[in-house]
Scaffold this motif. Structure first.
Motif, mmCIF file in Angstrom:
data_model
loop_
_atom_site.group_PDB
_atom_site.id
_atom_site.type_symbol
_atom_site.label_atom_id
_atom_site.label_comp_id
_atom_site.label_asym_id
_atom_site.label_seq_id
_atom_site.Cartn_x
_atom_site.Cartn_y
_atom_site.Cartn_z
ATOM 1 N N ILE A 223 44.938 21.182 42.918
ATOM 2 C CA ILE A 223 44.761 22.523 43.477
ATOM 3 C C ILE A 223 45.101 22.493 44.957
ATOM 4 O O ILE A 223 44.688 21.579 45.689
ATOM 5 N N TRP A 224 45.872 23.485 45.405
ATOM 6 C CA TRP A 224 46.066 23.701 46.824
ATOM 7 C C TRP A 224 45.865 25.171 47.136
ATOM 8 O O TRP A 224 45.755 26.001 46.225
ATOM 9 N N ALA A 225 45.793 25.492 48.399
ATOM 10 C CA ALA A 225 45.777 26.880 48.867
ATOM 11 C C ALA A 225 46.931 26.986 49.856
ATOM 12 O O ALA A 225 46.829 26.530 50.990
ATOM 13 N N SER A 226 48.030 27.564 49.420
ATOM 14 C CA SER A 226 49.265 27.493 50.199
ATOM 15 C C SER A 226 49.173 28.246 51.513
ATOM 16 O O SER A 226 49.736 27.814 52.515
ATOM 17 N N HIS A 227 48.452 29.384 51.524
ATOM 18 C CA HIS A 227 48.382 30.189 52.756
ATOM 19 C C HIS A 227 47.096 31.007 52.757
ATOM 20 O O HIS A 227 47.036 32.084 52.221
ATOM 21 N N ASN A 228 46.086 30.442 53.384
ATOM 22 C CA ASN A 228 44.762 31.070 53.364
ATOM 23 C C ASN A 228 43.973 30.683 54.607
ATOM 24 O O ASN A 228 43.950 29.501 54.962
ATOM 25 N N ASN A 229 43.364 31.663 55.247
ATOM 26 C CA ASN A 229 42.611 31.409 56.478
ATOM 27 C C ASN A 229 41.107 31.471 56.232
ATOM 28 O O ASN A 229 40.659 31.576 55.098
ATOM 29 N N CYS A 230 40.340 31.416 57.307
ATOM 30 C CA CYS A 230 38.881 31.257 57.225
ATOM 31 C C CYS A 230 38.163 32.594 57.401
ATOM 32 O O CYS A 230 38.389 33.303 58.380
ATOM 33 N N ARG A 231 37.265 32.884 56.483
ATOM 34 C CA ARG A 231 36.485 34.122 56.529
ATOM 35 C C ARG A 231 35.550 34.152 57.738
ATOM 36 O O ARG A 231 35.138 35.226 58.172
ATOM 37 N N ALA A 232 35.243 32.985 58.283
ATOM 38 C CA ALA A 232 34.369 32.936 59.463
ATOM 39 C C ALA A 232 34.968 33.699 60.638
ATOM 40 O O ALA A 232 34.235 34.197 61.501
ATOM 41 N N PHE A 233 36.288 33.832 60.680
ATOM 42 C CA PHE A 233 36.959 34.520 61.791
ATOM 43 C C PHE A 233 37.349 35.956 61.444
ATOM 44 O O PHE A 233 37.317 36.836 62.311
ATOM 45 N N VAL A 234 37.763 36.178 60.212
ATOM 46 C CA VAL A 234 38.100 37.532 59.740
ATOM 47 C C VAL A 234 37.365 37.737 58.427
ATOM 48 O O VAL A 234 37.697 37.139 57.407
ATOM 49 N N ASP A 235 36.322 38.568 58.461
ATOM 50 C CA ASP A 235 35.414 38.719 57.329
ATOM 51 C C ASP A 235 36.018 39.662 56.291
ATOM 52 O O ASP A 235 35.717 40.845 56.223
ATOM 53 N N HIS A 236 36.901 39.094 55.482
ATOM 54 C CA HIS A 236 37.589 39.861 54.447
ATOM 55 C C HIS A 236 37.788 38.958 53.242
ATOM 56 O O HIS A 236 37.944 37.743 53.384
ATOM 57 N N ASN A 237 37.793 39.549 52.049
ATOM 58 C CA ASN A 237 37.886 38.736 50.837
ATOM 59 C C ASN A 237 39.222 37.982 50.712
ATOM 60 O O ASN A 237 39.339 37.088 49.876
ATOM 61 N N ARG A 238 40.218 38.334 51.508
ATOM 62 C CA ARG A 238 41.482 37.595 51.500
ATOM 63 C C ARG A 238 41.307 36.182 52.054
ATOM 64 O O ARG A 238 42.101 35.282 51.760
ATOM 65 N N GLN A 239 40.257 35.978 52.856
ATOM 66 C CA GLN A 239 40.025 34.678 53.492
ATOM 67 C C GLN A 239 39.009 33.872 52.671
ATOM 68 O O GLN A 239 38.284 34.419 51.845
ATOM 69 N N PHE A 240 38.925 32.590 52.954
ATOM 70 C CA PHE A 240 37.975 31.720 52.273
ATOM 71 C C PHE A 240 36.677 31.590 53.066
ATOM 72 O O PHE A 240 36.703 31.379 54.285
ATOM 73 N N MET A 264 44.266 36.817 61.112
ATOM 74 C CA MET A 264 43.898 35.963 62.235
ATOM 75 C C MET A 264 42.890 36.604 63.172
ATOM 76 O O MET A 264 42.060 35.904 63.765
ATOM 77 N N VAL A 265 42.964 37.919 63.337
ATOM 78 C CA VAL A 265 42.050 38.611 64.243
ATOM 79 C C VAL A 265 41.377 39.752 63.491
ATOM 80 O O VAL A 265 42.021 40.443 62.687
ATOM 81 N N PRO A 266 40.085 39.966 63.713
ATOM 82 C CA PRO A 266 39.392 41.049 63.006
ATOM 83 C C PRO A 266 39.834 42.422 63.502
ATOM 84 O O PRO A 266 40.318 42.578 64.619
ATOM 85 N N ASN A 267 39.698 43.396 62.607
ATOM 86 C CA ASN A 267 39.935 44.816 62.924
ATOM 87 C C ASN A 267 41.395 45.143 63.205
ATOM 88 O O ASN A 267 41.694 46.114 63.901
ATOM 89 N N TRP A 268 42.286 44.338 62.667
ATOM 90 C CA TRP A 268 43.716 44.642 62.806
ATOM 91 C C TRP A 268 44.045 45.892 61.994
ATOM 92 O O TRP A 268 43.639 46.022 60.832
ATOM 93 N N ILE A 269 44.792 46.801 62.573
ATOM 94 C CA ILE A 269 45.234 48.018 61.894
ATOM 95 C C ILE A 269 46.749 47.954 61.761
ATOM 96 O O ILE A 269 47.474 47.975 62.764
ATOM 97 N N ARG A 270 47.244 47.860 60.518
ATOM 98 C CA ARG A 270 48.683 47.755 60.289
ATOM 99 C C ARG A 270 49.413 48.974 60.844
ATOM 100 O O ARG A 270 48.996 50.111 60.635
#
Length: 360
Positions: A223-240, A264-270
Motif C-alpha cells: 500500500i502507498w499513498a501517492s499524493h496525500n497531505n496531513c489533516r493536522a494542517f488542513v482539516d478536510h477529509n481529503r487529508q490523512f 496545503m493551507v486552510p481556507n483556500w477558496i478556488r
C-alpha cells in the motif's frame, strides 16, 4: 548538495496531453505562450510540468496516471466524468496510447518490474546529461470507475498497470472517495481481492475515512499513498489524520506530499485565493513531510507526489515554485530543518525506490 535524483509519485501526464491538448515534449514556456488568453481551464498559461522540465529537475522516474471517472447521467458538468464505465475505459485506453507513443519516440519508458526499474535507475545515474534520457513511469489508475468489471483488472495488469486507487472524488463504482462516506461495496471488495492476487499496489489516496479503514483491513499486499497531505494542517477529509498516517506507517507505506495549495493551507477558496495572499510556499510542503517523519520516528515514509499537473498550475501551488524542476529546492529546505543528507536522499527518491523494488 548536488542536484539530487527525484521520484514524483503522482502526475496526470496523459490527461494533460489529451484533455488539455498540451504537447508535453515542449518547454513549459512554449506551452504557456500558446495558451495565453485561453480561459476554458483555470490553469491555462500557468503550466508547471513537461517532459523537458522533469529532465531539468533530475526527476527521472514518476508514477503516471490513467483517469476516467463515471458520473450519473443527469450530471452534465463539463469535464466531470463519463456516463458509462465503457466510455471511461475507452478514455483510459486513449491515455495509454499516448504513453505508448511517447515510448516509441524515446521520451518515456514504462517500468513494470524490478529489473526494468534497476536498469532505468542505472541509466539516470550514469553521470551523462539528461537531455536524451527517457522519463521512466509506473502506470497507476486514479479511481477505479473505468474498470468495467473485475476481469478488466488482469487485462490492465497485462498492459502494464501496477497500482490502483479505488476512489477519486465523490461516490464511485467500487469505493467512495473525497467528500463522501461509506465503506467499500462488494465490487470494491472483489477489486481488492483481485489486486491482491496480481500483487498490485493499492493507492490509499482519495479513500474517505470509512473506505480507508475498510481497505486496510481487507488488503494484504503493498500500500502507498501517492499524493496525500496531513489533516493536522488542513482539516478536510481529503487529508490523512495522524491515526491514518500511523496505520500506513505500520504497513510500511510511503506517503507522497502534494503541492496543491488548497491541500496545503486552510481556507483556500478556488478561483479567489492566491499563493502569495495565503502565504503558500514550499516550506509548507516541508511541514507535511516533517509531520510524517515525526509520527514515524524516522524519514522512511515521506516523499513527493506533487500532483502539479492535476488541473491546476502556478495559480494554485507554492509561490516559490515556477516549474516542477523547482522540486530541487526541497533538499535545502529540509537541510534547514536539520535533516541529514541521508534523510534528504530518502525523501527525494530513496523511499519510493525501496518501496518499488519490494512491490514490483
Amino acid at each position: 548538495m548536488s542536484k539530487l535524483f527525484f521520484v514524483d509519485a503522482h502526475l496526470d501526464l496523459s490527461m494533460n496531453a489529451l484533455e488539455w491538448n498540451r504537447d508535453l515534449r515542449e518547454p513549459v514556456e512554449e506551452i504557456n505562450r500558446q495558451e495565453a488568453g485561453m480561459t476554458d481551464k483555470p490553469d491555462r498559461a500557468k503550466a508547471t510540468t513537461t517532459l523537458p522540465e522533469l529532465r531539468n529537475g533530475n526527476i527521472g522516474l514518476v508514477v503516471a496516471t490513467q483517469i476516467g471517472r463515471v458520473i450519473e447521467k443527469n450530471n452534465n458538468l463539463p469535464g466531470s466524468g463519463w456516463h458509462s464505465p465503457e466510455q471511461a475505459w475507452a478514455q483510459t485506453q486513449g491515455q495509454l496510447a499516448w504513453y505508448r507513443a511517447m515510448e516509441e519516440e524515446g521520451q518515456m519508458v514504462m517500468i513494470r518490474n524490478k529489473t526494468e526499474l534497476d536498469e532505468h535507475l542505472a541509466l539516470w545515474k550514469n553521470g551523462k546529461p539528461n537531455n536524451s534520457k527517457p522519463i521512466g513511469y509506473i502506470l497507476s489508475l486514479e479511481g477505479a470507475d473505468s474498470i468495467v468489471n473485475i476481469s478488466y483488472v488482469e487485462r490492465a495488469y497485462n498492459y502494464g498497470l501496477r497500482a490502483i486507487g479505488p476512489a477519486h472524488y465523490g461516490p464511485g463504482r467500487y469505493a467512495n472517495g473525497t467528500d463522501s462516506s461509506g465503506r467499500l461495496n462488494q465490487m470494491g471488495i472483489d477489486l481488492l481481492k483481485e489486486m491482491d492476487r496480481l500483487d498490485m499496489i493499492l493507492d490509499a489516496t482519495h479513500l474517505n475515512d470509512d473506505a480507508f479503514w475498510h481497505a486496510l483491513d481487507i488488503y494484504k499486499g503493498n500500500i502507498w499513498a501517492s499524493h496525500n497531505n496531513c489533516r493536522a494542517f488542513v482539516d478536510h477529509n481529503r487529508q490523512f489524520s495522524d491515526d491514518m498516517i500511523k496505520a500506513l506507517i505500520e504497513r510500511d507505506a510511503v506517503i507522497g506530499i502534494a503541492l496543491d495549495a488548497w491541500m496545503m493551507v486552510p481556507n483556500w477558496i478556488r478561483g479567489s485565493s492566491t499563493p502569495q495572499g495565503m502565504n503558500c510556499n514550499m516550506d509548507i510542503m516541508i511541514n507535511n513531510i516533517d509531520r510524517i517523519c515525526q509520527l514515524a520516528g524516522n524519514s522512511d515514509h515521506a516523499a513527493v507526489g506533487s500532483d502539479l499537473d492535476g488541473a491546476f498550475g502556478t495559480e494554485q501551488c507554492p509561490y516559490d515554485l515556477k516549474t516542477i524542476a523547482d522540486l530541487q529546492k526541497t533538499p535545502q529546505l529540509l537541510k534547514n530543518r536539520g535533516y541529514t543528507d541521508n534523510d534528504i536522499e530518502k525523501i527525494a527518491s530513496g523511499n519510493w525506490i525501496r518501496f518499488m523494488r519490494k512491490a514490483l
